[in-house]
Design a protein around this motif. Structure first.
Motif, PDB file in Angstrom:
ATOM      1  N   GLU A 160       0.826  -1.208   0.000  1.00  0.00           N
ATOM      2  CA  GLU A 160       0.000   0.000   0.000  1.00  0.00           C
ATOM      3  C   GLU A 160       0.860   1.257   0.000  1.00  0.00           C
ATOM      4  OE1 GLU A 160      -3.285   0.094  -0.486  1.00  0.00           O
ATOM      5  OE2 GLU A 160      -3.017  -2.056  -0.797  1.00  0.00           O
ATOM      6  N   VAL A 161       1.965   1.223   0.735  1.00  0.00           N
ATOM      7  CA  VAL A 161       2.893   2.360   0.699  1.00  0.00           C
ATOM      8  C   VAL A 161       3.448   2.531  -0.712  1.00  0.00           C
ATOM      9  CG1 VAL A 161       5.097   3.251   1.536  1.00  0.00           C
ATOM     10  CG2 VAL A 161       3.476   2.204   3.144  1.00  0.00           C
ATOM     11  N   ALA A 162       3.821   1.407  -1.342  1.00  0.00           N
ATOM     12  CA  ALA A 162       4.357   1.457  -2.711  1.00  0.00           C
ATOM     13  C   ALA A 162       3.330   2.028  -3.676  1.00  0.00           C
ATOM     14  CB  ALA A 162       4.789   0.064  -3.151  1.00  0.00           C
ATOM     15  N   LEU A 163       2.071   1.651  -3.527  1.00  0.00           N
ATOM     16  CA  LEU A 163       1.026   2.204  -4.395  1.00  0.00           C
ATOM     17  C   LEU A 163       0.929   3.714  -4.227  1.00  0.00           C
ATOM     18  CD1 LEU A 163      -1.758  -0.518  -4.010  1.00  0.00           C
ATOM     19  CD2 LEU A 163      -0.569   0.094  -6.126  1.00  0.00           C
ATOM     20  N   GLY A 164       1.124   4.184  -2.992  1.00  0.00           N
ATOM     21  CA  GLY A 164       1.103   5.629  -2.756  1.00  0.00           C
ATOM     22  C   GLY A 164       2.209   6.349  -3.500  1.00  0.00           C
ATOM     23  N   TRP A 165       3.356   5.688  -3.663  1.00  0.00           N
ATOM     24  CA  TRP A 165       4.473   6.303  -4.380  1.00  0.00           C
ATOM     25  C   TRP A 165       4.201   6.435  -5.875  1.00  0.00           C
ATOM     26  CZ3 TRP A 165       8.845   3.027  -1.676  1.00  0.00           C
ATOM     27  CH2 TRP A 165       9.042   3.528  -0.380  1.00  0.00           C
ATOM     28  N   LEU A 166       3.165   5.757  -6.370  1.00  0.00           N
ATOM     29  CA  LEU A 166       2.795   5.869  -7.782  1.00  0.00           C
ATOM     30  C   LEU A 166       1.836   7.032  -8.036  1.00  0.00           C
ATOM     31  CD1 LEU A 166       2.290   2.097  -8.675  1.00  0.00           C
ATOM     32  CD2 LEU A 166       4.174   3.570  -9.402  1.00  0.00           C
ATOM     33  N   ASP A 167       1.487   7.768  -6.990  1.00  0.00           N
ATOM     34  CA  ASP A 167       0.627   8.928  -7.166  1.00  0.00           C
ATOM     35  C   ASP A 167       1.336   9.960  -8.039  1.00  0.00           C
ATOM     36  OD1 ASP A 167      -0.556  11.634  -6.557  1.00  0.00           O
ATOM     37  OD2 ASP A 167      -1.834  10.427  -5.247  1.00  0.00           O
ATOM     38  N   PRO A 168       0.633  10.556  -9.010  1.00  0.00           N
ATOM     39  CA  PRO A 168       1.268  11.570  -9.873  1.00  0.00           C
ATOM     40  C   PRO A 168       1.891  12.734  -9.128  1.00  0.00           C
ATOM     41  CG  PRO A 168      -0.814  10.862 -10.824  1.00  0.00           C
ATOM     42  CD  PRO A 168      -0.731  10.236  -9.457  1.00  0.00           C
ATOM     43  N   ILE A 169       1.477  12.969  -7.876  1.00  0.00           N
ATOM     44  CA  ILE A 169       2.111  14.031  -7.089  1.00  0.00           C
ATOM     45  C   ILE A 169       3.597  13.728  -6.914  1.00  0.00           C
ATOM     46  CG2 ILE A 169       2.215  15.081  -4.790  1.00  0.00           C
ATOM     47  CD1 ILE A 169      -0.821  14.787  -4.644  1.00  0.00           C
ATOM     48  N   TRP A 170       3.928  12.456  -6.662  1.00  0.00           N
ATOM     49  CA  TRP A 170       5.328  12.061  -6.585  1.00  0.00           C
ATOM     50  C   TRP A 170       5.993  12.239  -7.946  1.00  0.00           C
ATOM     51  CZ3 TRP A 170       8.200  11.208  -2.396  1.00  0.00           C
ATOM     52  CH2 TRP A 170       7.572  10.882  -1.196  1.00  0.00           C
ATOM     53  N   GLY A 171       5.268  11.918  -9.018  1.00  0.00           N
ATOM     54  CA  GLY A 171       5.824  12.078 -10.358  1.00  0.00           C
ATOM     55  C   GLY A 171       6.189  13.507 -10.659  1.00  0.00           C
ATOM     56  N   ALA A 172       5.350  14.442 -10.208  1.00  0.00           N
ATOM     57  CA  ALA A 172       5.638  15.857 -10.444  1.00  0.00           C
ATOM     58  C   ALA A 172       6.905  16.296  -9.729  1.00  0.00           C
ATOM     59  CB  ALA A 172       4.454  16.699  -9.984  1.00  0.00           C
ATOM     60  N   ALA A 173       7.268  15.598  -8.647  1.00  0.00           N
ATOM     61  CA  ALA A 173       8.481  15.939  -7.898  1.00  0.00           C
ATOM     62  C   ALA A 173       9.719  15.227  -8.435  1.00  0.00           C
ATOM     63  CB  ALA A 173       8.296  15.593  -6.424  1.00  0.00           C
ATOM     64  N   GLY A 174       9.540  14.339  -9.431  1.00  0.00           N
ATOM     65  CA  GLY A 174      10.689  13.674 -10.040  1.00  0.00           C
ATOM     66  C   GLY A 174      10.845  12.217  -9.678  1.00  0.00           C
ATOM     67  N   ILE A 175       9.844  11.618  -9.017  1.00  0.00           N
ATOM     68  CA  ILE A 175       9.871  10.190  -8.740  1.00  0.00           C
ATOM     69  C   ILE A 175       9.114   9.495  -9.852  1.00  0.00           C
ATOM     70  CG2 ILE A 175       9.280   8.364  -7.102  1.00  0.00           C
ATOM     71  CD1 ILE A 175      11.515  10.299  -6.209  1.00  0.00           C
TER      72      ILE A 175
END
Length: 322
Positions: free
Chosen positions: A162-177
């Motif tokens: 579930e934590v890993a799924l949270g890291w797939l949120d586009p908000i993380w993508g906007a920060a460079g993840i």
């Protein structure tokens, strides 16, 4: 035995989804948008690119950091540059071209960082055959014992799906993840092999169809744009090859454009990192397409090809802004 550069890094193959819940145990790590780097720390520091090149002249602050660790070690890491809004991949590219005094000045103005996710050798012991869980424990202990701080950073890792799924949120993508790397905790480090899995964060977005490759009546791929603040059409993406059904549908509605088109006479590269020109045909930019893309962007352009989903007949080109 000691490792010496160049060492081939272990690689990952792309997947479309996380492993099913209840499958074999997995560790999930954030995938940062940077340069893959192997760092040889100790009295003879060396910063190696994925392909074996010496990155030290371009990033002198990282060479100094590797020399100051206080123990001989070989790290696997992502080399990144942090700006106000997140990780800045174009800044890494720009810095990689500098040498001498300009590189030293850039190290002060736009310092690089190392997000470390593995250790391949530590205090004279090669760890390639140790399971990942033990290598990670050794890495965490080293960070704690040596109190490693900037430019060093420990890559976030979790076994919680579930934590890993949270890291797939586009908000993380906007920060460079860019997404996740998925690893077997019992796996050894296999240089050059694609033994890990990579899942990129995906988003849906829109683009104005400005050109195509192939015939206008049977397009092979699309070139997509968005309007800038002055209303000019700027290239932002190229699509993957179109499925046959989509090519037929688009071929029936696309119209060839003439010299009035803003891209008439322009030259675009055939792919990221190449100077080979792309052969394309401008079309009247009055159709909007919905596409699926990952979050990697360079100066407003999607670094990787996007996937065409459908026409957005409910949207006008004037609504598609950069």
């Amino acid at each position: 035995m000691h490792l010496s550069p160049p060492v081939e890094p272990m690689l990952a193959r792309s997947v479309a989804a996380l492993p099913a819940a209840g499958a074999r145990p997995a560790l999930f790590e954030q995938k940062a948008d940077g340069f893959r780097t192997l760092v040889f720390a100790g009295p003879r520091p060396f910063v190696q690119s994925r392909r074996g090149a010496d990155l030290g002249p371009a990033f002198p602050e990282l060479v100094a950091a590797a020399a100051a660790v206080g123990v001989e070690a070989v790290f696997d890491a992502e080399l990144v540059v942090w700006e106000e809004d997140g990780l800045d991949f174009p800044a890494v590219q720009e810095r990689a071209r500098r040498r001498g005094s300009t590189a030293r000045r850039a190290a002060l103005e736009r310092p690089a960082h190392l997000i470390v996710f593995d250790v391949l050798e530590l205090s004279g012991t090669v760890l390639l055959d140790e399971p990942l869980r033990r290598r990670r424990a050794a890495l965490e202990a080293l960070f704690a014992e040596r109190r490693l701080a900037a430019p060093w950073a420990l890559c976030p890792q979790t076994s919680d799906r579930e934590v890993a799924l949270g890291w797939l949120d586009p908000i993380w993508g906007a920060a460079g993840i860019e997404g996740l790397v998925i690893k077997d905790p019992e796996s050894r480090y296999r240089p050059g092999e694609r033994g890990w899995l990579k899942l990129r964060t995906r988003i849906t977005t829109e683009g104005i169809i400005g050109a195509c490759t192939g015939a206008v009546t049977a397009p092979r791929s699309l070139l997509l744009g968005r309007l800038d603040a002055a209303g000019r059409l700027r290239l932002v993406a190229r699509s993957t090859p179109l499925p046959r059904k989509a090519a037929a549908e688009l071929g029936a509605v696309l119209r060839p454009a003439g010299e009035e088109h803003p891209w008439w006479g322009r030259t675009f590269s055939a792919g990221w990192g190449t100077k080979e020109p792309l052969v394309f045909r401008p079309v009247v930019p009055d159709l909007v397409a919905e596409v699926e893309a990952d979050t990697a962007r360079d100066l407003g352009r999607h670094r990787h090809p996007v996937r065409y989903l459908r026409l957005r007949e409910d949207m006008s080109p004037g609504e598609v802004r950069a």
